[in-house]
Every structure is written in C-alpha cells, then in structure tokens.
Design an enzyme around this catalytic site. Structure first.
Site, PDB file in Angstrom:
ATOM      1  N   ARG A 147       0.864  -1.663  -0.106  1.00 20.82           N
ATOM      2  CA  ARG A 147       0.069   0.057  -0.046  1.00 20.82           C
ATOM      3  C   ARG A 147       0.794   1.424   0.256  1.00 20.82           C
ATOM      4  NH1 ARG A 147      -4.452  -1.668   4.554  1.00 20.82           N
ATOM      5  NH2 ARG A 147      -5.410  -3.680   3.152  1.00 20.82           N
TER       6      ARG A 147
ATOM      7  N   ARG B 104       2.635   1.164  10.095  1.00 24.83           N
ATOM      8  CA  ARG B 104       2.027   1.315   9.173  1.00 24.83           C
ATOM      9  C   ARG B 104       3.110   1.686   7.573  1.00 24.83           C
ATOM     10  NH1 ARG B 104      -2.245   4.451   8.104  1.00 24.83           N
ATOM     11  NH2 ARG B 104      -2.776   4.817  10.580  1.00 24.83           N
TER      12      ARG B 104
ATOM     13  N   GLU C  88      -5.182  -0.351  15.688  1.00 26.85           N
ATOM     14  CA  GLU C  88      -6.528  -1.036  14.811  1.00 26.85           C
ATOM     15  C   GLU C  88      -5.032  -2.095  14.234  1.00 26.85           C
ATOM     16  OE1 GLU C  88      -7.185  -2.720  11.176  1.00 26.85           O
ATOM     17  OE2 GLU C  88      -6.341  -0.878  11.440  1.00 26.85           O
TER      18      GLU C  88
ATOM     19  N   SER D  99      -9.803  -5.835  10.771  1.00 20.86           N
ATOM     20  CA  SER D  99     -10.926  -5.137  10.275  1.00 20.86           C
ATOM     21  C   SER D  99     -12.058  -6.359  10.181  1.00 20.86           C
ATOM     22  CB  SER D  99     -10.604  -3.435   9.343  1.00 20.86           C
ATOM     23  OG  SER D  99     -10.642  -2.532  10.195  1.00 20.86           O
TER      24      SER D  99
ATOM     25  N   ARG E  26       1.809  -5.903  12.397  1.00 19.52           N
ATOM     26  CA  ARG E  26       1.309  -5.431  13.931  1.00 19.52           C
ATOM     27  C   ARG E  26       1.204  -6.399  15.426  1.00 19.52           C
ATOM     28  NH1 ARG E  26      -3.135   0.211  12.668  1.00 19.52           N
ATOM     29  NH2 ARG E  26      -1.702   0.350  11.233  1.00 19.52           N
TER      30      ARG E  26
END
Length: 434
Positions: free
Chosen positions: A270, A285, A357, A360, A399
């Site tokens: 990403r 990130r 987070e 999801s 993460r």
C-alpha cells in the site's frame, strides 16, 4: 456496486445513506440526481432502439409483401426506410455503450449502504466499543515502543531499509524475523485446523478488473502500486482480500457449497497516500507488510451471522497470544467504502499506551458481487442471486509482532516468546542479544 433498480425506486433513501457517510446534503442530492437522470436517459434510449429494431423487422417483412405484389415503388421506399433505421441503430448502439459507461462510472464511486444497526458518526471518535478482553497492565517506567526494543536488540533496522527502498520499510533480522514468520504460521494453522478456513496461495499481482471487483478501483487508485505488464499493467495486492474474493468472480456457485471460507498469508503493498505524517517512525504503517486474510462467501441469509463468526476467529488469535484487546463497531463516517458493517479489533500497545487497530472484519452484502458478477443458485436451484462477501484480517502480522514485542518486553530489553509461538520458534523462550 449498488443495484440501480433499488436506486431508481429509493432515491431519497440513498441520499440519507450518503449523508450518514458524511456526505453533504448538496453532494448527496446532486450525485443521486445525476445517477437517476443518467439511468432515465439510458432507459429511454434503449427503448428507442428496441422500437427501431421492431420497425426494421416489420418493414423487412413488408418489403417481401410489396415485392410479391410487384409494388416496386413501395418496396424501394421501404428499403430506404430500413437503411435509415440500420444507420440509426448502428449509431444508437454506440450511444447506448456511452450511456452504459457513464452510468456505471457514476455507480462505481458510490459507497455501500450501512446497515441500520451501524452507529451514525463522523470519525473514529464516534465508534462504539462492543467489548474489552484481557487486563491492560500498568506500564513500568522502562516500558518502550517496539522500534526502541527492536533496535536495542539489533534485529530491527530502519536505516538499512531506507537505503534499500526509502521510508516506510523495515529490515528484520535473526529471531525477530523468525518471530514474524512464526506469527503468520500460527495464525494460518489456527484458521485452517480449528476455524474451518481453506488455505489458498494467490497471485500477488492482479488485473484492474479484480481490483475493481473488491472496490479498490477506481476510487483508491492512488493508494495502490502498479507494474507495467504487456500493453497494460498489473496491481500489487493491497491485501489478499482482492484475489481471494475474486476466486468466485463471473461464476455461479452451487448453494450447497456455501459458505466458502478462504485464508491466505501474503505480503501486502500500500502506498499509504492518505496517511502522510502518521506513524512515520517504526513499522505500524508500512508500504509492505504481511497479513493473514480471511474471506467468506455466503448466501444472503447467512452473511450477518458469518460476520460475527469471522470477528470471533480474529479475536481468537489475540486470545491465544494473551494480548489485551477491544472490539469496536465503526460508525458510518469511519467505515470502509465497500462495507455495510465493520468490527475493528484494537490491540493494546503498552509503548503507546493506547489501543491500535490490528484487524477489521467487514460484511459487504452483495456490493462486491455485483462488481464481480458473482452469483449463486438459490435453494430450489431455479434462480441466481448475488453472493454476499465478507473479509477480515486474521490478523495483520506486522502489527501482531509489534503487540507481542511491547506486551512481552522485559526490563533488560529482551522479549519473552508467548507459549503458543514457542513450537514455531524451535522451543525458544526469550529473544535477547547474544
């Protein structure tokens, strides 16, 4: 993609749904008006074409009758009419394609409709906590963030990664590299042996059609990486949700095969274009990261129950690792483009003293299926319906590595290996400088 028939019959409901997703009244109304007008223009044009085709067929029959009656003047007149109609139809079919594309382009950027039980709100501050699991420890005065721990061990190198690739990349070495691999293997084993998912190895490069099918294109093109391929391009997957969901594209699945549950461990890519300035230090990130993805394909009646099941599967990963976490339902303004309802699972990070987070889990209804033309046979085998799709992280490996490092850190800078990971680490109990 939304059903144009539903929009045609419920334009005001779509306006209200878009407002819940933080669209302004003016933007929502003008967008819906544009779609409805485009649909009306397309349908009116298609009707004219159908009428022209009917007249062409009728005139062709009349030509035969006129010639049989030796009325050549009438026959020539009818032939001229048929010629004009053929030209109109030829031009009209090109116009129909243009109108179809304009309507589909307008529909392609409309987000999914939130379910009625999704809390209405603007951003993450309006999300609603569902539950907390595990006890959050009181941080000691020596508690550090993951990058300090990793650099202290000499096993996490951001400077080297920057020389190789620039910012937002990480080089892991030694037992930290093995710990990340262990986490991915543990999650795959859990989902495949206990949670009923089928492991799938998928391509990391996909066509635009696949990215469109899951809603990544056209709206989020700037968040993706592409490589040239032949006369076109292929996209690096932002998550294996893309290839896993597209496994059923342009197919009709037998009802008795549902639900289908797939999982995959892949690198993900990403550009993080929308996150400039956030989490610039460390590996929270990244442009490249590993993730275990879960995808479910269900019928229309089972998707809500499957959403709860998928969330529980993701939560089970953190329970087995004995990591404190909380689960929240995202509000309408914080929810992803293709979701109808999303549960975020947030793991506790002692170094940041907050929840972040790590997964999801979203139910998308038939939104993606319409974009992929993916259907299933109904229970009586007579009709075809659009499948329902769900996706969730099971969980983000990088993460999870951060969470393990921070929650299992020791005052001397070492990291205790969680019990469930020790078989994957050759029995190693502690990561420390040697």
């Amino acid at each position: 993609m939304l059903d144009i028939k539903w929009i045609r019959e419920n334009p005001n409901a779509l306006v209200e749904a878009l407002k819940k997703r933080s669209w302004s009244q003016a933007d929502a109304q003008s967008t819906v008006d544009e779609i409805v007008a485009g649909d009306e223009a397309r349908r009116a044009h298609v009707l004219k074409l159908q009428q022209a085709q009917e007249r062409r067929n009728a005139a062709s029959k009349e030509i035969g009758k006129a010639m049989a009656a030796k009325d050549m003047d009438l026959a020539e007149k009818l032939k001229a009419e048929v010629g004009d109609i053929k030209s109109f139809i030829q031009d009209g079919e090109a116009e129909e394609r243009r109108l179809d594309k304009a309507l589909n382009d307008a529909l392609a950027v409309i987000p999914n409709l939130p379910l009625d039980n999704v809390p209405v709100g603007k951003d993450e501050n309006d999300n609603v906590e569902l539950r907390k699991v595990g006890k959050v420890p009181v941080p000691a005065n020596w508690t550090r963030e993951h990058f300090d721990i990793g650099e202290g061990l000499g096993m996490m190198d951001f400077e080297c990664a920057a020389r190789l690739s620039g910012s937002r990349f990480t080089v892991l070495r030694g037992q930290l590299a093995r710990l990340e691999r262990a986490l991915g293997q543990f999650m795959l084993d859990l989902h495949t042996t206990e949670h009923g998912y089928t492991e799938v190895q998928v391509p990391l490069l996909v066509r635009d059609d696949a990215l469109f099918g899951t809603g990544n294109l056209p709206k989020f093109e700037e968040d993706l990486f592409f490589v040239p391929h032949g006369d076109g391009r292929l996209g690096l997957i932002p998550t294996s949700e893309v290839p896993l969901t597209n496994l059923v594209r342009e197919e009709i699945t037998a009802h008795e095969k549902l639900p289908l549950r797939f999982t995959s461990l892949t690198p993900c890519f990403r550009s993080e274009a929308g996150s400039a300035g956030r989490d610039t230090r460390g590996m929270l990130r990244q442009h490249q990261f590993y993730k275990v993805e879960m995808v479910s394909i269900t019928d229309a009646d089972s998707s809500i129950e499957e959403h709860e099941r998928m969330t529980a599967c993701a939560e089970d990963v953190l329970k087995r690792l004995d990591l404190p976490f909380r689960t929240v339902v995202l509000c309408t303004g914080d929810m992803g483009f293709g979701a109808r309802r999303t549960h975020d699972i947030e793991v506790w990070l002692p170094g940041q003293k907050t929840y972040r987070e790590i997964s999801s889990c979203s139910v998308c209804g038939d939104f993606q299926a319409r974009r992929m033309n993916a259907r299933y046979k109904d229970k009586d085998g007579k009709g075809n319906l659009f499948i329902h799709t769900l996706n969730g992280s099971g969980v983000a490996v990088g993460r999870a590595l951060i969470a393990v490092m921070e929650n299992y850190q020791n005052e001397d800078g070492s990291i205790t290996v969680p019990d469930v990971l020790r078989p994957y680490m050759g029995g190693l109990e502690k990561i420390e400088v040697r």
